[in-house]
Design a protein around this motif. Structure first.
Motif, mmCIF file in Angstrom:
data_model
loop_
_atom_site.group_PDB
_atom_site.id
_atom_site.type_symbol
_atom_site.label_atom_id
_atom_site.label_comp_id
_atom_site.label_asym_id
_atom_site.label_seq_id
_atom_site.Cartn_x
_atom_site.Cartn_y
_atom_site.Cartn_z
ATOM 1 N N LEU A 127 0.811 -1.221 0.000
ATOM 2 C CA LEU A 127 0.000 0.000 0.000
ATOM 3 C C LEU A 127 0.842 1.268 0.000
ATOM 4 O O LEU A 127 0.391 2.313 -0.453
ATOM 5 N N ASN A 128 2.075 1.171 0.505
ATOM 6 C CA ASN A 128 2.944 2.335 0.582
ATOM 7 C C ASN A 128 4.030 2.347 -0.484
ATOM 8 O O ASN A 128 4.948 3.170 -0.427
ATOM 9 N N GLY A 129 3.943 1.435 -1.445
ATOM 10 C CA GLY A 129 4.891 1.409 -2.556
ATOM 11 C C GLY A 129 6.319 1.106 -2.135
ATOM 12 O O GLY A 129 7.269 1.619 -2.719
ATOM 13 N N ILE A 130 6.489 0.248 -1.137
ATOM 14 C CA ILE A 130 7.816 -0.100 -0.636
ATOM 15 C C ILE A 130 8.277 -1.386 -1.303
ATOM 16 O O ILE A 130 7.599 -2.408 -1.254
ATOM 17 N N ASP A 131 9.448 -1.326 -1.928
ATOM 18 C CA ASP A 131 10.022 -2.490 -2.598
ATOM 19 C C ASP A 131 10.652 -3.404 -1.553
ATOM 20 O O ASP A 131 11.566 -2.998 -0.830
ATOM 21 N N LEU A 132 10.178 -4.624 -1.472
ATOM 22 C CA LEU A 132 10.709 -5.580 -0.496
ATOM 23 C C LEU A 132 11.898 -6.354 -1.024
ATOM 24 O O LEU A 132 12.519 -7.105 -0.276
ATOM 25 N N ALA A 133 12.239 -6.174 -2.271
ATOM 26 C CA ALA A 133 13.417 -6.798 -2.889
ATOM 27 C C ALA A 133 13.499 -8.295 -2.588
ATOM 28 O O ALA A 133 14.554 -8.815 -2.262
#
Length: 80
Positions: free
Chosen positions: A43-49
């Motif tokens: 939802l927050n556009g965070i790349d978890l890689a």
């Protein structure tokens, strides 16, 4: 019905009351379970890689918070 905040499954009768409670009790990333962390990142556009473990997902979220000018939850205590 699945709560979009905590990903728990509820009957359609209980769901509206549960969502209100979930919204009234915001969690910090440290308090979230792995599915909640993944949803938070999405939802927050965070790349978890590719992170799959809770510790790695949490680290990615906290690192993303440092990069956008916001202070991640708990970092003040870590620095003290």
């Amino acid at each position: 019905m699945i709560c979009h905040i905590c990903n728990k499954d509820f009957s359609s009768v209980v769901y509206p009351y549960h969502v209100e409670r979930c919204q009234a009790e915001p969690k910090t990333p440290e308090d979230m379970k792995l599915p909640e962390l993944k949803k938070y990142a999405e939802l927050n556009g965070i790349d978890l890689a590719g992170a799959t473990k809770k510790e790695d997902v949490l680290a990615a979220i906290l690192k993303a918070g440092e990069g956008n000018g916001t202070e991640p939850q708990g970092s003040a205590a870590d620095q003290a």
